[in-house]
Each structure stands twice: as structure tokens, then as C-alpha cells.
Write a protein that holds these residues in place. Structure first.
Motif, PDB file in Angstrom:
ATOM      1  N   SER A  13       1.179  -0.960  -0.396  1.00  0.00           N
ATOM      2  CA  SER A  13       0.034   0.046  -0.366  1.00  0.00           C
ATOM      3  C   SER A  13       0.806   1.026   0.037  1.00  0.00           C
ATOM      4  CB  SER A  13      -0.882   0.274   1.341  1.00  0.00           C
ATOM      5  OG  SER A  13      -2.040   0.691   1.591  1.00  0.00           O
ATOM      6  N   ILE A  14       0.928   2.189  -1.220  1.00  0.00           N
ATOM      7  CA  ILE A  14       1.768   3.172  -1.525  1.00  0.00           C
ATOM      8  C   ILE A  14       0.899   5.143  -0.706  1.00  0.00           C
ATOM      9  CG2 ILE A  14       3.058   4.732  -2.447  1.00  0.00           C
ATOM     10  CD1 ILE A  14       3.704   2.104  -4.634  1.00  0.00           C
ATOM     11  N   PRO A  15       0.971   5.338   0.161  1.00  0.00           N
ATOM     12  CA  PRO A  15       0.134   6.527   0.545  1.00  0.00           C
ATOM     13  C   PRO A  15      -0.439   7.630  -0.591  1.00  0.00           C
ATOM     14  CG  PRO A  15       2.188   5.692   2.392  1.00  0.00           C
ATOM     15  CD  PRO A  15       2.067   5.468   0.651  1.00  0.00           C
ATOM     16  N   LYS A  16      -1.088   7.939  -1.275  1.00  0.00           N
ATOM     17  CA  LYS A  16      -1.291   8.592  -1.583  1.00  0.00           C
ATOM     18  C   LYS A  16      -1.765  10.015  -0.563  1.00  0.00           C
ATOM     19  CE  LYS A  16      -4.751   6.104  -4.480  1.00  0.00           C
ATOM     20  NZ  LYS A  16      -5.870   6.153  -5.598  1.00  0.00           N
ATOM     21  N   SER A  17      -1.246  10.816  -1.986  1.00  0.00           N
ATOM     22  CA  SER A  17      -1.368  12.722  -1.376  1.00  0.00           C
ATOM     23  C   SER A  17      -2.600  13.411  -1.807  1.00  0.00           C
ATOM     24  CB  SER A  17      -0.321  12.868  -2.830  1.00  0.00           C
ATOM     25  OG  SER A  17       0.593  12.676  -2.432  1.00  0.00           O
ATOM     26  N   PRO A  18      -2.805  13.933  -1.172  1.00  0.00           N
ATOM     27  CA  PRO A  18      -4.050  14.371  -1.365  1.00  0.00           C
ATOM     28  C   PRO A  18      -4.691  15.310  -1.928  1.00  0.00           C
ATOM     29  CG  PRO A  18      -3.042  15.359   1.261  1.00  0.00           C
ATOM     30  CD  PRO A  18      -2.361  14.714  -0.014  1.00  0.00           C
ATOM     31  N   GLN A  19      -3.817  15.390  -3.334  1.00  0.00           N
ATOM     32  CA  GLN A  19      -3.936  15.778  -4.822  1.00  0.00           C
ATOM     33  C   GLN A  19      -4.276  14.386  -5.720  1.00  0.00           C
ATOM     34  OE1 GLN A  19      -1.351  16.470  -2.941  1.00  0.00           O
ATOM     35  NE2 GLN A  19      -0.920  19.042  -2.729  1.00  0.00           N
ATOM     36  N   ALA A  20      -3.974  13.271  -5.570  1.00  0.00           N
ATOM     37  CA  ALA A  20      -3.854  12.267  -6.247  1.00  0.00           C
ATOM     38  C   ALA A  20      -6.075  12.021  -6.405  1.00  0.00           C
ATOM     39  CB  ALA A  20      -3.775  10.923  -5.292  1.00  0.00           C
ATOM     40  N   LEU A  71      -1.557  21.290  -8.867  1.00  0.00           N
ATOM     41  CA  LEU A  71      -1.102  20.822  -7.741  1.00  0.00           C
ATOM     42  C   LEU A  71      -0.668  19.860  -7.854  1.00  0.00           C
ATOM     43  CD1 LEU A  71      -4.760  18.491  -8.901  1.00  0.00           C
ATOM     44  CD2 LEU A  71      -4.446  20.428  -7.287  1.00  0.00           C
ATOM     45  N   GLY A  72       0.803  19.548  -8.089  1.00  0.00           N
ATOM     46  CA  GLY A  72       2.057  18.220  -8.090  1.00  0.00           C
ATOM     47  C   GLY A  72       2.922  19.161  -8.604  1.00  0.00           C
ATOM     48  N   TRP A  73       3.040  20.328  -8.623  1.00  0.00           N
ATOM     49  CA  TRP A  73       4.649  21.160  -9.446  1.00  0.00           C
ATOM     50  C   TRP A  73       5.345  20.629  -8.747  1.00  0.00           C
ATOM     51  CZ3 TRP A  73       7.349  24.207  -6.517  1.00  0.00           C
ATOM     52  CH2 TRP A  73       6.674  24.470  -5.098  1.00  0.00           C
ATOM     53  N   ARG A  74       5.317  20.266  -7.145  1.00  0.00           N
ATOM     54  CA  ARG A  74       6.491  20.269  -6.013  1.00  0.00           C
ATOM     55  C   ARG A  74       7.387  18.663  -6.955  1.00  0.00           C
ATOM     56  NH1 ARG A  74       3.115  22.064  -2.961  1.00  0.00           N
ATOM     57  NH2 ARG A  74       3.596  23.966  -1.191  1.00  0.00           N
ATOM     58  N   HIS A  75       6.609  17.816  -7.292  1.00  0.00           N
ATOM     59  CA  HIS A  75       7.278  16.111  -7.668  1.00  0.00           C
ATOM     60  C   HIS A  75       7.917  16.189  -8.490  1.00  0.00           C
ATOM     61  CE1 HIS A  75       4.677  15.003  -4.388  1.00  0.00           C
ATOM     62  NE2 HIS A  75       3.889  15.240  -4.851  1.00  0.00           N
ATOM     63  N   LEU A  76       8.007  17.328  -9.552  1.00  0.00           N
ATOM     64  CA  LEU A  76       8.453  17.554 -11.299  1.00  0.00           C
ATOM     65  C   LEU A  76      10.311  17.421 -10.373  1.00  0.00           C
ATOM     66  CD1 LEU A  76       6.316  20.260 -12.761  1.00  0.00           C
ATOM     67  CD2 LEU A  76       6.744  17.991 -12.592  1.00  0.00           C
ATOM     68  N   THR A  77      11.055  17.869  -9.817  1.00  0.00           N
ATOM     69  CA  THR A  77      11.814  17.215  -9.378  1.00  0.00           C
ATOM     70  C   THR A  77      11.927  16.306  -8.720  1.00  0.00           C
ATOM     71  OG1 THR A  77      12.047  18.343  -7.137  1.00  0.00           O
ATOM     72  CG2 THR A  77      12.432  20.052  -9.039  1.00  0.00           C
ATOM     73  N   VAL A  78      10.762  15.507  -8.628  1.00  0.00           N
ATOM     74  CA  VAL A  78      11.692  13.731  -7.895  1.00  0.00           C
ATOM     75  C   VAL A  78      12.021  12.903  -8.852  1.00  0.00           C
ATOM     76  CG1 VAL A  78      10.658  11.161  -7.303  1.00  0.00           C
ATOM     77  CG2 VAL A  78       9.598  13.654  -6.951  1.00  0.00           C
ATOM     78  N   ILE A 128       3.367  12.995 -12.230  1.00  0.00           N
ATOM     79  CA  ILE A 128       2.705  13.351 -11.526  1.00  0.00           C
ATOM     80  C   ILE A 128       2.144  12.350 -10.651  1.00  0.00           C
ATOM     81  CG2 ILE A 128       1.270  15.331 -10.231  1.00  0.00           C
ATOM     82  CD1 ILE A 128       2.985  17.379 -12.716  1.00  0.00           C
ATOM     83  N   ALA A 129       1.316  11.816 -11.153  1.00  0.00           N
ATOM     84  CA  ALA A 129       0.328  10.576 -11.038  1.00  0.00           C
ATOM     85  C   ALA A 129       1.222   9.516 -10.410  1.00  0.00           C
ATOM     86  CB  ALA A 129      -0.416  10.156 -12.778  1.00  0.00           C
ATOM     87  N   GLY A 130       2.391   9.428 -10.664  1.00  0.00           N
ATOM     88  CA  GLY A 130       3.411   8.517 -10.109  1.00  0.00           C
ATOM     89  C   GLY A 130       2.971   8.295  -9.198  1.00  0.00           C
ATOM     90  N   CYS A 131       3.291  10.544  -9.187  1.00  0.00           N
ATOM     91  CA  CYS A 131       4.771  10.369  -7.221  1.00  0.00           C
ATOM     92  C   CYS A 131       3.726  11.163  -6.283  1.00  0.00           C
ATOM     93  CB  CYS A 131       5.387  11.873  -7.832  1.00  0.00           C
ATOM     94  SG  CYS A 131       6.765  11.556  -8.803  1.00  0.00           S
ATOM     95  N   VAL A 132       2.228  11.084  -7.009  1.00  0.00           N
ATOM     96  CA  VAL A 132       1.176  11.278  -5.734  1.00  0.00           C
ATOM     97  C   VAL A 132       0.718   9.930  -4.921  1.00  0.00           C
ATOM     98  CG1 VAL A 132       0.663  13.610  -6.536  1.00  0.00           C
ATOM     99  CG2 VAL A 132      -0.423  11.836  -7.265  1.00  0.00           C
ATOM    100  N   GLY A 133       1.192   9.050  -6.058  1.00  0.00           N
ATOM    101  CA  GLY A 133       0.651   7.843  -5.442  1.00  0.00           C
ATOM    102  C   GLY A 133      -0.559   6.596  -6.247  1.00  0.00           C
ATOM    103  N   ILE A 134      -1.046   7.316  -7.808  1.00  0.00           N
ATOM    104  CA  ILE A 134      -1.560   6.718  -8.432  1.00  0.00           C
ATOM    105  C   ILE A 134      -0.891   5.503  -9.122  1.00  0.00           C
ATOM    106  CG2 ILE A 134      -3.259   6.972 -10.330  1.00  0.00           C
ATOM    107  CD1 ILE A 134      -3.045  10.129  -9.818  1.00  0.00           C
TER     108      ILE A 134
END
Length: 457
Positions: A13-20, A71-78, A128-134
Motif C-alpha cells: 500500500s503506497i500512501p496517496k497524496s491529498p491531490q491524487a 496540484l503537483g509541481w513539487r513532484h516535477l523534481t523527483v 506527477i500521477a505516479g508521484c502522488v501515489g496513483i
């Protein structure tokens, strides 16, 4: 293996971000933005303009992308996906600047560059979709749905709104999604853990479209997809993910599909004898090439490549940066006497052509020179490598979506199989579909990071 409508839940189970939730909804909007895209008429293409409907498609595409990025710009640097996004973003910027500096008509350069821009959008959205837990399966599902819709829509649109019939229909109704769906089918047959009705639907959509449009070129991605999937299967065996004994069980669907296809051909021969007759002519004794030295498709591509080479040789410095995307070229006049036997002079423009050519490689050099060629190779090789690394990272404890980790690699090989004779990147939808594949491995890298975190003492 059993028939199933959906994959089972992942035990990890991967935790989802609130924005997912909103990211997933906007992802559907983004993909559906060009689900009903089509090839514009020759008149509109010549003017470089767009219809109101296509402007609406563009608006939905841009708006949904802006929403996902907000919604997920912070994840673009992952990383590692951030490296691929940065690289392709820089190339798109270079491509547009190069065209502007060389004076290419803005309407033409923007129109030809849109698939590459949309590829960047799709990369970011999928990343971004992958990073937020989808889950990967929930990222790929809308891609499959949109691809099937576009294949059917192109055929319907061609018969209803264009002057084509069952006797004359060809490229006017071909969808760029065929290539990607073939990759998905190949992946699902050999690497998926269980059956799904979606496989039967996808097969019916693709092979039905191939039969109607008399499309020989799709034989290449079928072979490439099958061979790449076999290599991936044996990699799974080597990594301990699948038993070797399951190979023949997984090949059983191929026999079933073959039997179904044979039955469909027999039915079609009775109900649509004209289509079967056209297949027979095109494969074995094409009447259109009787008076030609070579196949007409080959002649047009050589005429295009020779003309591009002459244009670049007139000022060799352009071998470095090309003439700019959307720049005009022509077909070498030495080939026109034979070509006009099949394509009359009034039916095509041989002197001022600006669309993205018939080969990825010749057009990449013509438009952006050696720089463009290297960037195309880097993108395709990077996506394939990223796909294998993501699959390997999860091999110790694969989840039910593990088979999709190989899909970007297989999709890349399917595109490469057609790259010499066609340029799939001249289609907006193809840019979206492949961009989604480029960003998909990030979801598996996120899963692998949690997998390795849980496994630590």
C-alpha cells in the motif's frame, strides 16, 4: 489465468497524496482532450489552420495540464523521471527557438511541433500521477480507452465526413493509437498475470481497423511488439518473477486470436469481397506498381529523403541544426515521372511540403540537424532504459501491475519498427500516448522506494 475485469489490489500500500483524486480526474480530461482528434482536410493543412473543434481539444489539453502541474509541481523534481522531463523540455525549447530564428512560418512550425509539446505535457502529467501515489494500471487505463475510441472514431469520421468508401479508404482513417495498442496487446498476452475482456476488445479494435484500411505497415509493430514481449518474458524468468513453464500457457491466446482472425477473414470474404480483393492486390500483385521500378511507397520516401539531403547540402552548416521544424521541402523531381503515374500532379503538392515527413530520422535531421537526431535517439533509448530499470527495481516483490513496467519499452520498439517508413510523431495523439509511456516508469520507481523502505529492519 482467469478472465477478470480488473487487476487485484496491490499488497504494498503506497500512501496517496491529498491531490491524487483530482490529479487522476484531470488525467482523464487530459487524455480525452484529443480522443476525437482526426486528420484535417488537405485544404486546412495547406493553410496551416485549425478548426474550432481542434481548438477546443487544445484548450482542454492545456487547461488539464495546468491543473495537474498546479496540484503537483513539487513532484516535477523527483528523480529519475525529472531528468527525462528536463531533457525533453530543453529540446522542445531549442526546437521552437530554432524555427523562429530561421524564419519558418509560425503557423507551420507550431502545428508540426505540437506533438512534441504534448509529449512533454504527457510526461509531466504521468510523472506527477505516479508521484502522488496513483497506481500504474490506473494511469494506463485511460490511455487504452482513449486509444480504442480514437481508432473507431477515425474510421467513423472518414466514412461520414470525408469522401472515402470501403473501396478507396486508406490513410485517411488510420489512427496513431494503433501502434500503441499493438504494444499493449503484446505486453498483455505474454506478461500479464490474468485475462481481461479488455484484451479481446483491443484486439477487435486494432485488427478490425487494419483489415478495413489495408494497412501493411502495422505488420512491423506487430512483429516488434511480439519479439520484445518475448524478450521481456525471459527477463522475468531470469529475475524469478515468472516460471518458464507458463510460456506455452501464455501463448495459447495467440492461437485463439489466430483462429478468431481466420473466422473473421472468412466472414469478411463473404460479406465484403472488395476489401479482401484489395488486400490480395496490395500484398501480392499491386496493380499500381506494374509500370514502376519500385514500390510507390518506397519511391515517395526516397524522393523526400534525397530532396532533404540536397536542401541541407546547399548550406552544410544546417546539418548541425537543420532548417527548423515546419520548414518547406519538396520531392526530388528525378522521381516524379514515376510517382505521377500513381499520384497525379493535381492531387498532391510536390514543391512546397512542410508536414513532418515519412521517416522519423530523415525529418529529425532536416528539421533540427544532428542535434535533433541525437535528441530523438536519447528520448527513445532513455524511455526504454527507464522502463527496464523500473521493472528490475520491483522484481524482488512484483505487484499485479508489474507487467505494465515493460510497456514503455515495448511501445518504443513498436515505434522504432515504423520509424524508417513513417513518422508517428506527426500526430498529436501519438505525442500524448508516448509521453504517458515516458512518465509511467516513475510510478514503479515510487513503488520500489516504498518496497525497499518496508524491507529494511
Amino acid at each position: 489465468m482467469i478472465l477478470a475485469s480488473a487487476d487485484p489490489p496491490d499488497l504494498l500500500s503506497i500512501p496517496k497524496s491529498p491531490q491524487a483524486l483530482w490529479v487522476e480526474r484531470l488525467l482523464w480530461v487530459f487524455l480525452f482532450s484529443f480522443a476525437f482528434d482526426y486528420r484535417a482536410s488537405l485544404a486546412r493543412e495547406g493553410a496551416g489552420g485549425s478548426g474550432v473543434d481542434q481548438l477546443l481539444f487544445l484548450g482542454a489539453c492545456v487547461a488539464s495540464t495546468l491543473g495537474i502541474v498546479a496540484l503537483g509541481w513539487r513532484h516535477l523534481t523527483v528523480r529519475p523521471g525529472a531528468w527525462l522531463i528536463t531533457f525533453w523540455g530543453l529540446f522542445v525549447g531549442f526546437m521552437i527557438a530554432n524555427a523562429v530564428l530561421q524564419g519558418v512560418q509560425p503557423g507551420r512550425s507550431i502545428r508540426v511541433a505540437l506533438p512534441f509539446v504534448f509529449c512533454l505535457f504527457a510526461m509531466m502529467n504521468s510523472h506527477i500521477a505516479g508521484c502522488v501515489g496513483i497506481r500504474p494500471s490506473r494511469i494506463v487505463t485511460p490511455v487504452l480507452v482513449v486509444g480504442c475510441i480514437n481508432v473507431v472514431w477515425r474510421i467513423i469520421h472518414g466514412f461520414l465526413f470525408k469522401e472515402v468508401s470501403i473501396e478507396t479508404v486508406r490513410t485517411e482513417v488510420m489512427s496513431p493509437a494503433n501502434n500503441w495498442i499493438i504494444a499493449w496487446i503484446s505486453c498483455a498476452i505474454l506478461l500479464r498475470g490474468r485475462w481481461s475482456w479488455s484484451l479481446l476488445i483491443a484486439c477487435a479494435v486494432v485488427f478490425g481497423g487494419v483489415f478495413i484500411t489495408i494497412t501493411r505497415s502495422l505488420i512491423f509493430p506487430m512483429v516488434a511488439g511480439g519479439l520484445t514481449s518475448m524478450v521481456c518474458f525471459f527477463l522475468c524468468v531470469h529475475w524469478g518473477m515468472l516460471p518458464l513453464s507458463s510460456f506455452f500457457k501464455r501463448m495459447a491466446p495467440v492461437a485463439a486470436v489466430g483462429a478468431l482472425a481466420l473466422f473473421a477473414i472468412i466472414v469478411a470474404a463473404i460479406t465484403m469481397p472488395t476489401v479482401v480483393e484489395r488486400w490480395n492486390e496490395r500484398l501480392f500483385h499491386n496493380a499500381a506498381t506494374v509500370n514502376l521500378s519500385k514500390d510507390i511507397s518506397f519511391l515517395t520516401r526516397v524522393a523526400e529523403a534525397d530532396a532533404m539531403a540536397k536542401i541541407l547540402k546547399s548550406d552544410p552548416v544546417h546539418f548541425i541544426n537543420g532548417r527548423g521544424i515546419g520548414a518547406s521541402y519538396y520531392w526530388d523531381r528525378a522521381y516524379l515521372p514515376e510517382i505521377t503515374l500513381v499520384i497525379p500532379k493535381g492531387e498532391d503538392n510536390f514543391d512546397d511540403i512542410w508536414f513532418a515527413g515519412h521517416s522519423i530520422w530523415t525529418y529529425s535531421i532536416f528539421s533540427n540537424g544532428v542535434i535533433g537526431f541525437i535528441c530523438y535517439v536519447t528520448l527513445l533509448a532513455g524511455v526504454g532504459t527507464f522502463s527496464l530499470k523500473a521493472a528490475r527495481a520491483n522484481a524482488s516483490d512484483p505487484g499485479p501491475d508489474q507487467w505494465l513496467a515493460f510497456l514503455p519499452l515495448i511501445a518504443t520498439c513498436c515505434i522504432l519498427s515504423e520509424s524508417l517508413t513513417s513518422n508517428p510523431f506527426q500526430e498529436r495523439l501519438l505525442g500524448i500516448l508516448y509521453g504517458m509511456m515516458a512518465g509511467l516508469p516513475q510510478a514503479f520507481m515510487i513503488r520500489a522506494s516504498w518496497l525497499h523502505t518496508y524491507s529494511r529492519p
